[in-house]
Write a protein that holds these residues in place. Structure first.
Motif, mmCIF file in Angstrom:
data_model
loop_
_atom_site.group_PDB
_atom_site.id
_atom_site.type_symbol
_atom_site.label_atom_id
_atom_site.label_comp_id
_atom_site.label_asym_id
_atom_site.label_seq_id
_atom_site.Cartn_x
_atom_site.Cartn_y
_atom_site.Cartn_z
ATOM 1 N N GLN A 1 81.456 31.980 -108.414
ATOM 2 C CA GLN A 1 81.602 32.902 -107.284
ATOM 3 C C GLN A 1 81.080 34.289 -107.657
ATOM 4 O OE1 GLN A 1 82.987 32.390 -104.018
ATOM 5 N NE2 GLN A 1 82.115 34.446 -103.700
ATOM 6 N N VAL A 2 80.248 34.831 -106.803
ATOM 7 C CA VAL A 2 79.797 36.219 -106.922
ATOM 8 C C VAL A 2 80.254 36.948 -105.669
ATOM 9 C CG1 VAL A 2 77.796 37.750 -106.958
ATOM 10 C CG2 VAL A 2 77.813 35.688 -108.369
ATOM 11 N N THR A 3 81.034 38.003 -105.858
ATOM 12 C CA THR A 3 81.533 38.790 -104.745
ATOM 13 C C THR A 3 81.118 40.239 -104.939
ATOM 14 O OG1 THR A 3 83.457 37.333 -104.500
ATOM 15 C CG2 THR A 3 83.558 39.490 -103.430
ATOM 16 N N VAL A 4 80.433 40.774 -103.940
ATOM 17 C CA VAL A 4 79.965 42.155 -104.006
ATOM 18 C C VAL A 4 80.705 42.962 -102.944
ATOM 19 C CG1 VAL A 4 77.977 43.692 -103.967
ATOM 20 C CG2 VAL A 4 77.708 41.320 -104.734
ATOM 21 N N SER A 5 81.453 43.951 -103.382
ATOM 22 C CA SER A 5 82.218 44.779 -102.452
ATOM 23 C C SER A 5 81.405 46.004 -102.037
ATOM 24 C CB SER A 5 83.527 45.222 -103.101
ATOM 25 O OG SER A 5 83.261 46.026 -104.230
ATOM 26 N N SER A 6 81.640 46.430 -100.820
ATOM 27 C CA SER A 6 80.879 47.581 -100.300
ATOM 28 C C SER A 6 81.544 48.896 -100.652
ATOM 29 C CB SER A 6 80.737 47.447 -98.784
ATOM 30 O OG SER A 6 82.011 47.344 -98.183
ATOM 31 N N GLU B 1 75.760 41.345 -99.031
ATOM 32 C CA GLU B 1 75.189 40.101 -98.507
ATOM 33 C C GLU B 1 74.778 39.118 -99.594
ATOM 34 O OE1 GLU B 1 74.324 43.234 -97.723
ATOM 35 O OE2 GLU B 1 72.140 43.424 -97.420
ATOM 36 N N ASP B 2 74.863 39.523 -100.842
ATOM 37 C CA ASP B 2 74.624 38.605 -101.961
ATOM 38 C C ASP B 2 75.880 37.793 -102.294
ATOM 39 O OD1 ASP B 2 72.708 41.193 -103.502
ATOM 40 O OD2 ASP B 2 71.932 39.427 -102.472
ATOM 41 N N THR B 3 76.984 38.109 -101.659
ATOM 42 C CA THR B 3 78.231 37.396 -101.902
ATOM 43 C C THR B 3 78.076 35.926 -101.536
ATOM 44 O OG1 THR B 3 79.606 39.348 -101.564
ATOM 45 C CG2 THR B 3 80.649 37.195 -101.235
ATOM 46 N N GLY C 1 79.502 33.745 -115.718
ATOM 47 C CA GLY C 1 78.993 35.082 -115.447
ATOM 48 C C GLY C 1 79.274 35.627 -114.071
ATOM 49 N N GLY C 2 79.842 34.831 -113.183
ATOM 50 C CA GLY C 2 80.154 35.347 -111.860
ATOM 51 C C GLY C 2 81.323 36.317 -111.907
ATOM 52 N N GLY C 3 81.613 36.927 -110.765
ATOM 53 C CA GLY C 3 82.733 37.852 -110.702
ATOM 54 C C GLY C 3 82.650 38.781 -109.528
ATOM 55 N N LEU C 4 83.489 39.813 -109.588
ATOM 56 C CA LEU C 4 83.544 40.827 -108.537
ATOM 57 C C LEU C 4 82.852 42.085 -109.034
ATOM 58 C CD1 LEU C 4 84.683 41.985 -105.857
ATOM 59 C CD2 LEU C 4 86.769 42.548 -107.134
#
Length: 123
Positions: free
Chosen positions: A118-123, A88-90, A8-11
């Motif tokens: 991996q969880v990546t959160v873009s701004s 910041e949750d990345t 379930g992780g991702g960008l």
């Protein structure tokens, strides 16, 4: 032993949502503790959310009101619903379950970790 498989992780963009799953490889007789942790680059692993055998939950202050931990005992699966994600949750997110399973007419203790997602959160 009990293996945990995460998915379930991702960008995702800031403000978006993701749902993480943690599936156990075998039926669990009883749970001692269940939780989600995360580790960002250069930082120590931290507890994000936990759920007790009785269903009580607790969350890190940084995710309260945005993340929800839950479990489906019939599917031997734990979830983490993440809403209103922030950069910041990345981090790499790990699930952890400690408890007992039945094997060869005996209860056996286990303390297992998922492989990380991996969880990546873009701004």
């Amino acid at each position: 032993q009990v293996q945990l498989v995460e998915s379930g992780g991702g960008l995702v963009q800031s403000g978006g949502s993701l749902r993480l799953s943690c599936a156990a490889s075998r039926s669990i007789f009883s749970i001692t503790s269940m939780g989600w942790y995360r580790q960002a680059p250069g930082k120590e692993r931290e507890l994000v959310a936990a759920i007790s055998s009785g269903g009580n939950t607790n969350y890190a202050d940084s995710v309260k009101g945005r993340f929800t931990i839950s479990r489906d005992n019939a599917k031997n699966t734990m979830y983490l619903q993440m809403n209103s994600l922030k950069p910041e949750d990345t981090a790499v997110y790990y699930c952890n379950i400690e408890g007992f399973y039945s094997y060869d007419y005996a209860l056996r203790n286990f303390d297992s970790w998922g492989q990380g997602t991996q969880v990546t959160v873009s701004s």
